[in-house]
Design an enzyme around this catalytic site. Sequence first.
Site, PDB file in Angstrom:
ATOM      1  N   CYS A 108       0.829  -1.198   0.000  1.00 21.37           N
ATOM      2  CA  CYS A 108       0.000   0.000   0.000  1.00 21.37           C
ATOM      3  C   CYS A 108       0.867   1.253   0.000  1.00 21.37           C
ATOM      4  O   CYS A 108       1.756   1.400   0.845  1.00 21.37           O
ATOM      5  CB  CYS A 108      -0.922  -0.002   1.215  1.00 21.37           C
ATOM      6  SG  CYS A 108      -2.030   1.430   1.273  1.00 21.37           S
ATOM      7  N   LYS A 147       1.772  -9.601   0.597  1.00 19.48           N
ATOM      8  CA  LYS A 147       1.327  -8.897  -0.605  1.00 19.48           C
ATOM      9  C   LYS A 147       2.279  -7.737  -0.833  1.00 19.48           C
ATOM     10  O   LYS A 147       2.465  -6.894   0.046  1.00 19.48           O
ATOM     11  CB  LYS A 147      -0.111  -8.387  -0.467  1.00 19.48           C
ATOM     12  CG  LYS A 147      -0.674  -7.772  -1.745  1.00 19.48           C
ATOM     13  CD  LYS A 147      -2.166  -7.463  -1.596  1.00 19.48           C
ATOM     14  CE  LYS A 147      -2.758  -7.030  -2.939  1.00 19.48           C
ATOM     15  NZ  LYS A 147      -2.299  -5.713  -3.379  1.00 19.48           N
ATOM     16  N   GLY A 220      -3.442  -6.591 -10.017  1.00 18.72           N
ATOM     17  CA  GLY A 220      -3.245  -5.350 -10.762  1.00 18.72           C
ATOM     18  C   GLY A 220      -3.814  -5.398 -12.165  1.00 18.72           C
ATOM     19  O   GLY A 220      -3.334  -6.159 -13.000  1.00 18.72           O
ATOM     20  N   GLY A 242      -9.293  -6.756  -7.769  1.00 18.69           N
ATOM     21  CA  GLY A 242      -9.659  -5.706  -6.843  1.00 18.69           C
ATOM     22  C   GLY A 242     -10.892  -4.942  -7.251  1.00 18.69           C
ATOM     23  O   GLY A 242     -12.023  -5.367  -7.023  1.00 18.69           O
TER      24      GLY A 242
END
Length: 341
Positions: A108, A147, A220, A242
């Site tokens: 993140c 991740k 992604g 996502g």
Amino acid sequence: MLRTQLPDVGSTSLVRSAARLSVAPMMDWTDRHCRYFHRLMTRRAMLYTEMVTSAAIVHGPKARLLDYSGEEHPVALQLGGSEPAELAQAVRIARDWGYDEINLNVGCPSDRVQSGCFGAVLMKEPQLVADCVAAMIDESPVPITVKCRIGVDDQVPEQVLPAFLETVSQAGVDHFIIHARKAWLQGLSPKENREIPPLDYPLVLEMKRAFPHLTIAINGGITSLEQADGLLEQGLDGVMIGRAAYHEPGNTLIGADGLWGDGPGRDAFAVVEAMRSYIGRHLEQGGRLHQVTRHMLGLFHGRPGARGWRRVLSEGASRPGAGLELIDAALAELQPQPATS
């Protein structure tokens, strides 16, 4: 806390199987209501919590942060942090909640994450990440996963990513979800970091070839089950979706269990019907309708009447006293699908 008695809960084999398709942890989106809703569309995919910091779990309201519905399994807890001892303590606390996997966020790029020295900035400190996961593993009865990004700022991904995987895997992690973009810690917003840095799928595929013993999933820019299936066919162990899973859940998650060879499961209307009892319980406990239905707005994306479905729920669900009758009003906006011969 709520747990189920599934025979494989928390097992390595379950986590590896569920990695074939997963829904990304997304701040302010993948809360427990969202996960329950998503689970009605796929029995198999791994669902992730929003990122929770280790400090919040250690010092904050544990039940509020960690409670979930037993029907959500398989479900993973994502942690953010960079203090090995604190992360270990958070894992020790979370053991009682029975998550199937605990994931460390090393991807993140938000400012508030950087200020806490965790998230994507940790790509610069692989040994610290190794120390963190080693401490977590010591306290965890379930798999610890990571991740990450392919790199940050001016790093050369072809150099730093294999070195990162080598260092962290030596600490005991054998399962990585790689967001196939760099993160730029200065100059790009979190939203821009999800869109502007170019995707490098070939590099992630090369990592699977270079580390065949590791479970490697890719994240992604993946927007469809067809795209996910194509990446799996190229040898990756898993695909994480996502924003598409959130904004178009019906198109993305209904039928997802076909990636495991299962049947299609519920259609979108059956999903709404199955949500009624959950929403009813939520309202009886003092919750508001919009807390659940905000996650359902994209369920009928692309179908005639979908705009009306979204409008009715968006305009009415936050009003005091809004109840299940609003679901019926929203459904009435949808035009029947033509019969197929």
